[in-house]
Enzyme design. Structure first.
Site, PDB file in Angstrom:
ATOM      1  N   HIS A  65     -69.305   7.679  42.129  1.00 23.56           N
ATOM      2  CA  HIS A  65     -68.131   6.824  41.970  1.00 23.56           C
ATOM      3  C   HIS A  65     -67.218   7.018  43.178  1.00 23.56           C
ATOM      4  O   HIS A  65     -67.227   8.073  43.820  1.00 23.56           O
ATOM      5  CB  HIS A  65     -67.371   7.193  40.706  1.00 23.56           C
ATOM      6  CG  HIS A  65     -68.060   6.799  39.440  1.00 23.56           C
ATOM      7  ND1 HIS A  65     -67.379   6.597  38.265  1.00 23.56           N
ATOM      8  CD2 HIS A  65     -69.370   6.571  39.155  1.00 23.56           C
ATOM      9  CE1 HIS A  65     -68.233   6.265  37.309  1.00 23.56           C
ATOM     10  NE2 HIS A  65     -69.450   6.251  37.829  1.00 23.56           N
TER      11      HIS A  65
ATOM     12  N   GLU B 294     -64.093   7.682  43.539  1.00 17.87           N
ATOM     13  CA  GLU B 294     -63.221   8.852  43.495  1.00 17.87           C
ATOM     14  C   GLU B 294     -63.983  10.136  43.819  1.00 17.87           C
ATOM     15  O   GLU B 294     -63.488  10.978  44.575  1.00 17.87           O
ATOM     16  CB  GLU B 294     -62.579   9.005  42.104  1.00 17.87           C
ATOM     17  CG  GLU B 294     -61.731   7.830  41.684  1.00 17.87           C
ATOM     18  CD  GLU B 294     -62.483   6.823  40.826  1.00 17.87           C
ATOM     19  OE1 GLU B 294     -61.868   6.276  39.889  1.00 17.87           O
ATOM     20  OE2 GLU B 294     -63.683   6.567  41.095  1.00 17.87           O
TER      21      GLU B 294
ATOM     22  N   CYS C 250     -62.418   6.767  35.419  1.00 17.17           N
ATOM     23  CA  CYS C 250     -63.156   6.981  34.178  1.00 17.17           C
ATOM     24  C   CYS C 250     -63.032   8.460  33.780  1.00 17.17           C
ATOM     25  O   CYS C 250     -62.398   9.254  34.486  1.00 17.17           O
ATOM     26  CB  CYS C 250     -64.621   6.589  34.361  1.00 17.17           C
ATOM     27  SG  CYS C 250     -65.541   7.718  35.447  1.00 17.17           S
TER      28      CYS C 250
ATOM     29  N   CYS D 257     -64.439  10.852  36.534  1.00 20.85           N
ATOM     30  CA  CYS D 257     -63.558  10.924  37.704  1.00 20.85           C
ATOM     31  C   CYS D 257     -62.251  11.645  37.365  1.00 20.85           C
ATOM     32  O   CYS D 257     -61.749  12.418  38.175  1.00 20.85           O
ATOM     33  CB  CYS D 257     -63.304   9.530  38.251  1.00 20.85           C
ATOM     34  SG  CYS D 257     -64.809   8.790  38.937  1.00 20.85           S
TER      35      CYS D 257
END
Length: 144
Positions: free
Chosen positions: A47, A49, A77, A80
């Site tokens: 992801h 992040e 999410c 993250c």
């Protein structure tokens, strides 16, 4: 947020959900950046992040990012948010809300949960319309 939006465009160009993130040090310098790379890397943890946090930690030579700010185009999410807490990042600036899986206030509020020893200041809605629009366009093209 300008840089994060550009990175989100790179994710979309690679066929991934357009999310971009940067990590800024206390002086406002970018020390980490990333965009969703799940499709390119075949990695469910890639992801934006996480990619940005990993890069910032490598540059710093430390996993502790205690004086940094994470800027991201979409609410983090659960995974993250956990990474943000573990990196000790004290501030997250985000664009659009993630109503289905968000963990910074919409579905869950992991970053500000007082049960954890480290809580995060969350600044939301920064260029929210632009951040949401890039996602709307992507999903309109990829999920008819």
């Amino acid at each position: 947020m300008d840089r994060a939006l550009i990175l989100a465009g790179e994710a979309a160009a690679n066929g991934d959900v357009p999310i971009g993130a940067i990590v800024l040090d206390v002086a406002g310098e970018v020390i980490g950046q990333g965009y969703n790379r799940r499709e390119v890397d075949h990695d469910p943890t890639a992801h934006a992040e996480v990619v940005a946090i990993r890069q910032a930690a490598r540059q710093r030579g430390s996993w502790r990012l205690e004086d940094c700010t994470l800027v991201v185009t979409l609410e983090p999410c659960l995974m993250c948010a956990g990474s943000i807490l573990l990196a000790r990042i004290p501030r997250v600036v985000m664009g659009a809300w993630e109503e289905k899986m968000g963990a910074a206030g919409s579905q869950y509020d992991v970053l500000r949960d007082r049960r954890y020893p480290h809580t995060v200041e969350v600044i939301s809605g920064v260029r929210e319309q632009e951040c949401a629009e890039i996602l709307r366009v992507f999903f309109k093209e990829h999920r008819p």
